[in-house]
Design a protein around this motif. Sequence first.
Motif, PDB file in Angstrom:
ATOM      1  N   SER A  10      40.831  35.422  38.415  1.00  0.00           N
ATOM      2  CA  SER A  10      41.052  35.422  39.861  1.00  0.00           C
ATOM      3  C   SER A  10      39.981  34.620  40.594  1.00  0.00           C
ATOM      4  CB  SER A  10      41.044  36.862  40.393  1.00  0.00           C
ATOM      5  OG  SER A  10      39.718  37.315  40.518  1.00  0.00           O
ATOM      6  N   ARG A  11      40.158  34.549  41.914  1.00  0.00           N
ATOM      7  CA  ARG A  11      39.214  33.876  42.799  1.00  0.00           C
ATOM      8  C   ARG A  11      37.791  34.396  42.656  1.00  0.00           C
ATOM      9  NH1 ARG A  11      44.086  34.045  45.557  1.00  0.00           N
ATOM     10  NH2 ARG A  11      44.343  32.737  47.411  1.00  0.00           N
ATOM     11  N   SER A  12      37.673  35.567  42.139  1.00  0.00           N
ATOM     12  CA  SER A  12      36.398  36.213  41.980  1.00  0.00           C
ATOM     13  C   SER A  12      35.456  35.435  41.057  1.00  0.00           C
ATOM     14  CB  SER A  12      36.695  37.596  41.415  1.00  0.00           C
ATOM     15  OG  SER A  12      35.573  38.305  41.222  1.00  0.00           O
ATOM     16  N   GLN A  13      36.051  34.618  40.188  1.00  0.00           N
ATOM     17  CA  GLN A  13      35.252  33.789  39.286  1.00  0.00           C
ATOM     18  C   GLN A  13      34.239  32.947  40.075  1.00  0.00           C
ATOM     19  OE1 GLN A  13      35.602  34.223  35.974  1.00  0.00           O
ATOM     20  NE2 GLN A  13      33.777  32.967  35.835  1.00  0.00           N
ATOM     21  N   ARG A  14      34.646  32.526  41.276  1.00  0.00           N
ATOM     22  CA  ARG A  14      33.760  31.693  42.101  1.00  0.00           C
ATOM     23  C   ARG A  14      32.478  32.414  42.467  1.00  0.00           C
ATOM     24  NH1 ARG A  14      38.157  29.741  46.557  1.00  0.00           N
ATOM     25  NH2 ARG A  14      38.482  31.952  46.712  1.00  0.00           N
ATOM     26  N   VAL A  15      32.611  33.712  42.736  1.00  0.00           N
ATOM     27  CA  VAL A  15      31.433  34.481  43.168  1.00  0.00           C
ATOM     28  C   VAL A  15      30.450  34.600  42.001  1.00  0.00           C
ATOM     29  CG1 VAL A  15      30.658  36.714  44.046  1.00  0.00           C
ATOM     30  CG2 VAL A  15      32.773  35.703  44.917  1.00  0.00           C
ATOM     31  N   LEU A  39      49.436  42.231  39.826  1.00  0.00           N
ATOM     32  CA  LEU A  39      48.653  42.690  40.980  1.00  0.00           C
ATOM     33  C   LEU A  39      47.379  43.409  40.510  1.00  0.00           C
ATOM     34  CD1 LEU A  39      51.482  44.013  43.328  1.00  0.00           C
ATOM     35  CD2 LEU A  39      50.118  41.941  43.628  1.00  0.00           C
ATOM     36  N   ALA A  40      46.449  43.553  41.451  1.00  0.00           N
ATOM     37  CA  ALA A  40      45.197  44.265  41.150  1.00  0.00           C
ATOM     38  C   ALA A  40      45.493  45.756  41.009  1.00  0.00           C
ATOM     39  CB  ALA A  40      44.208  44.027  42.281  1.00  0.00           C
ATOM     40  N   PRO A  41      44.665  46.479  40.229  1.00  0.00           N
ATOM     41  CA  PRO A  41      44.910  47.923  40.086  1.00  0.00           C
ATOM     42  C   PRO A  41      44.544  48.689  41.360  1.00  0.00           C
ATOM     43  CG  PRO A  41      42.892  47.317  38.973  1.00  0.00           C
ATOM     44  CD  PRO A  41      43.497  46.033  39.471  1.00  0.00           C
ATOM     45  N   LYS A  52      41.873  43.519  47.275  1.00  0.00           N
ATOM     46  CA  LYS A  52      41.997  42.131  46.794  1.00  0.00           C
ATOM     47  C   LYS A  52      40.658  41.668  46.251  1.00  0.00           C
ATOM     48  CE  LYS A  52      46.152  41.614  48.631  1.00  0.00           C
ATOM     49  NZ  LYS A  52      47.280  41.712  47.713  1.00  0.00           N
ATOM     50  N   SER A  53      40.730  40.832  45.254  1.00  0.00           N
ATOM     51  CA  SER A  53      39.508  40.316  44.641  1.00  0.00           C
ATOM     52  C   SER A  53      39.216  38.918  45.182  1.00  0.00           C
ATOM     53  CB  SER A  53      39.745  40.287  43.137  1.00  0.00           C
ATOM     54  OG  SER A  53      38.686  39.688  42.479  1.00  0.00           O
ATOM     55  N   PRO A  54      37.968  38.530  45.425  1.00  0.00           N
ATOM     56  CA  PRO A  54      36.753  39.266  45.092  1.00  0.00           C
ATOM     57  C   PRO A  54      36.370  40.318  46.128  1.00  0.00           C
ATOM     58  CG  PRO A  54      36.181  37.143  46.066  1.00  0.00           C
ATOM     59  CD  PRO A  54      37.672  37.182  45.959  1.00  0.00           C
ATOM     60  N   LEU A  55      35.661  41.333  45.619  1.00  0.00           N
ATOM     61  CA  LEU A  55      34.969  42.287  46.473  1.00  0.00           C
ATOM     62  C   LEU A  55      33.552  42.393  45.934  1.00  0.00           C
ATOM     63  CD1 LEU A  55      37.647  45.137  46.718  1.00  0.00           C
ATOM     64  CD2 LEU A  55      37.025  43.528  48.522  1.00  0.00           C
ATOM     65  N   ALA A  64      34.355  41.636  51.665  1.00  0.00           N
ATOM     66  CA  ALA A  64      35.646  41.143  51.174  1.00  0.00           C
ATOM     67  C   ALA A  64      35.831  39.730  51.701  1.00  0.00           C
ATOM     68  CB  ALA A  64      36.770  42.043  51.681  1.00  0.00           C
ATOM     69  N   GLU A  65      36.790  39.001  51.145  1.00  0.00           N
ATOM     70  CA  GLU A  65      37.161  37.633  51.530  1.00  0.00           C
ATOM     71  C   GLU A  65      36.144  36.648  50.958  1.00  0.00           C
ATOM     72  OE1 GLU A  65      40.303  37.294  53.159  1.00  0.00           O
ATOM     73  OE2 GLU A  65      39.892  35.257  52.543  1.00  0.00           O
ATOM     74  N   SER A  66      36.603  35.811  50.035  1.00  0.00           N
ATOM     75  CA  SER A  66      35.643  34.996  49.280  1.00  0.00           C
ATOM     76  C   SER A  66      34.746  34.121  50.155  1.00  0.00           C
ATOM     77  CB  SER A  66      36.337  34.176  48.202  1.00  0.00           C
ATOM     78  OG  SER A  66      37.494  33.589  48.676  1.00  0.00           O
ATOM     79  N   GLY A  67      35.299  33.514  51.222  1.00  0.00           N
ATOM     80  CA  GLY A  67      34.466  32.664  52.084  1.00  0.00           C
ATOM     81  C   GLY A  67      33.354  33.470  52.741  1.00  0.00           C
ATOM     82  N   ALA A 101      39.419  25.792  52.148  1.00  0.00           N
ATOM     83  CA  ALA A 101      39.867  26.231  50.817  1.00  0.00           C
ATOM     84  C   ALA A 101      40.915  27.348  50.909  1.00  0.00           C
ATOM     85  CB  ALA A 101      38.665  26.689  49.990  1.00  0.00           C
ATOM     86  N   GLU A 102      40.596  28.408  51.634  1.00  0.00           N
ATOM     87  CA  GLU A 102      41.545  29.528  51.723  1.00  0.00           C
ATOM     88  C   GLU A 102      42.508  29.360  52.899  1.00  0.00           C
ATOM     89  OE1 GLU A 102      42.156  32.207  49.689  1.00  0.00           O
ATOM     90  OE2 GLU A 102      40.731  31.364  48.276  1.00  0.00           O
ATOM     91  N   GLY A 103      42.028  28.719  53.979  1.00  0.00           N
ATOM     92  CA  GLY A 103      42.859  28.617  55.185  1.00  0.00           C
ATOM     93  C   GLY A 103      43.977  27.603  55.077  1.00  0.00           C
ATOM     94  N   SER A 177      36.546  25.065  44.358  1.00  0.00           N
ATOM     95  CA  SER A 177      36.899  24.910  42.940  1.00  0.00           C
ATOM     96  C   SER A 177      38.205  25.624  42.610  1.00  0.00           C
ATOM     97  CB  SER A 177      35.767  25.419  42.045  1.00  0.00           C
ATOM     98  OG  SER A 177      35.598  26.815  42.207  1.00  0.00           O
ATOM     99  N   PHE A 178      38.488  26.744  43.267  1.00  0.00           N
ATOM    100  CA  PHE A 178      39.712  27.482  42.931  1.00  0.00           C
ATOM    101  C   PHE A 178      40.973  26.717  43.344  1.00  0.00           C
ATOM    102  CE2 PHE A 178      42.950  30.790  43.213  1.00  0.00           C
ATOM    103  CZ  PHE A 178      42.808  31.416  41.983  1.00  0.00           C
ATOM    104  N   PRO A 179      41.083  26.284  44.633  1.00  0.00           N
ATOM    105  CA  PRO A 179      42.279  25.491  44.952  1.00  0.00           C
ATOM    106  C   PRO A 179      42.401  24.211  44.135  1.00  0.00           C
ATOM    107  CG  PRO A 179      40.815  25.629  46.880  1.00  0.00           C
ATOM    108  CD  PRO A 179      40.313  26.598  45.849  1.00  0.00           C
TER     109      PRO A 179
HETATM  110  N1  LIG Z   1      41.778  34.960  50.885  1.00  0.00           N
HETATM  111  C1  LIG Z   1      41.370  36.019  49.990  1.00  0.00           C
HETATM  112  C2  LIG Z   1      42.443  36.187  48.918  1.00  0.00           C
HETATM  113  C3  LIG Z   1      42.227  37.390  48.048  1.00  0.00           C
HETATM  114  C4  LIG Z   1      43.307  37.498  46.972  1.00  0.00           C
HETATM  115  O1  LIG Z   1      44.522  37.402  47.261  1.00  0.00           O
HETATM  116  N2  LIG Z   1      42.894  37.697  45.730  1.00  0.00           N
HETATM  117  C5  LIG Z   1      43.809  37.785  44.617  1.00  0.00           C
HETATM  118  C6  LIG Z   1      43.089  37.303  43.353  1.00  0.00           C
HETATM  119  S1  LIG Z   1      43.161  35.599  43.082  1.00  0.00           S
HETATM  120  C7  LIG Z   1      44.200  39.215  44.331  1.00  0.00           C
HETATM  121  O2  LIG Z   1      43.416  40.126  44.545  1.00  0.00           O
HETATM  122  N3  LIG Z   1      45.401  39.413  43.785  1.00  0.00           N
HETATM  123  C8  LIG Z   1      45.877  40.669  43.308  1.00  0.00           C
HETATM  124  C9  LIG Z   1      46.628  41.461  44.342  1.00  0.00           C
HETATM  125  O3  LIG Z   1      46.996  40.916  45.397  1.00  0.00           O
HETATM  126  O4  LIG Z   1      46.880  42.644  44.080  1.00  0.00           O
HETATM  127  C10 LIG Z   1      40.002  35.648  49.397  1.00  0.00           C
HETATM  128  O5  LIG Z   1      39.704  34.465  49.295  1.00  0.00           O
HETATM  129  O6  LIG Z   1      39.223  36.557  49.071  1.00  0.00           O
END
Ligand SMILES: N[C@@H](CCC(=O)N[C@@H](CS)C(=O)NCC(=O)O)C(=O)O
Length: 221
Positions: A10-15, A39-41, A52-55, A64-67, A101-103, A177-179
């Motif tokens: 997931s996007r969390s890799q960036r963090v 989906l996330a658990p 949503k990840s990352p947190l 929350a929110e990667s940016g 990136a996210e917007g 890097s993610f997009p």
């Molecule tokens: N714009 C948010 C997007 C967060 C997001 O949608 N993360 C995805 C991971 S790539 C996620 O948690 N997906 C699982 C889900 O929605 O349950 C950010 O950049 O943090």
Amino acid sequence: MIVVHHLEASRSQRVLWLLEELGIPYEVKRYARDAKTLLAPEELRRVHPLGKSPLVTDGDVTLAESGAIIEYLVETYGAGRLLPRAGTPERRRYTYWLHYAEGSAMPPLLLKLVFTKMKQGPVPFFVRPVVRGIADKVLTTFVEPQLALHLDWMESELGKSTWFAGEELTAADIQMSFPVEAAVARGGGDRPRLRAFVARVHERPAYQRALEKGGPFEILG
Ligand SMILES: N[C@@H](CCC(=O)N[C@@H](CS)C(=O)NCC(=O)O)C(=O)O
């Protein structure tokens, strides 16, 4: 202690990559995606209501929110690293790409994923041609042209400097890097500068260490 609540692939890799670049100690708490829905658990909603990840949690602060997470980490722990000086053209470009990136970049990439999955998804045979027809129409008339517009824009901007904000790697590149990886995975790989950007990112020792900490990373595409 900083804790990264990391959803696999997931996007969390960036963090994780950012923290490795900055050399800040942190702990990773890994979460698996649902095998069927991806989906996330539910457990992640105990950290933040959207789940949503990352947190990231840092003591009693939950982010929350990667940016926003990237901004917080760079401002709190970066000591000026990965951040161009205020008032410079590089800083303006940095801010632009951090938000872009996210917007702007992710929405057409997500639409492409959703409508492509819709075409392949299990539907009763008698509605299949209709569903595929609608998905194809949306993809060809809206999603693909919008995506091409964005990918050409990123490709042309990477012709101006090595990294998105200038000659030095910044946290905006980490956010981008993610997009860019998703774009290359979803059919934008015929753009040489985007491909070269991904290759430069993958070469970085901090990126590789982040992969070891975060586990297998594959852009869902
Ligand atoms: N714009 C948010 C997007 C967060 C997001 O949608 N993360 C995805 C991971 S790539 C996620 O948690 N997906 C699982 C889900 O929605 O349950 C950010 O950049 O943090």
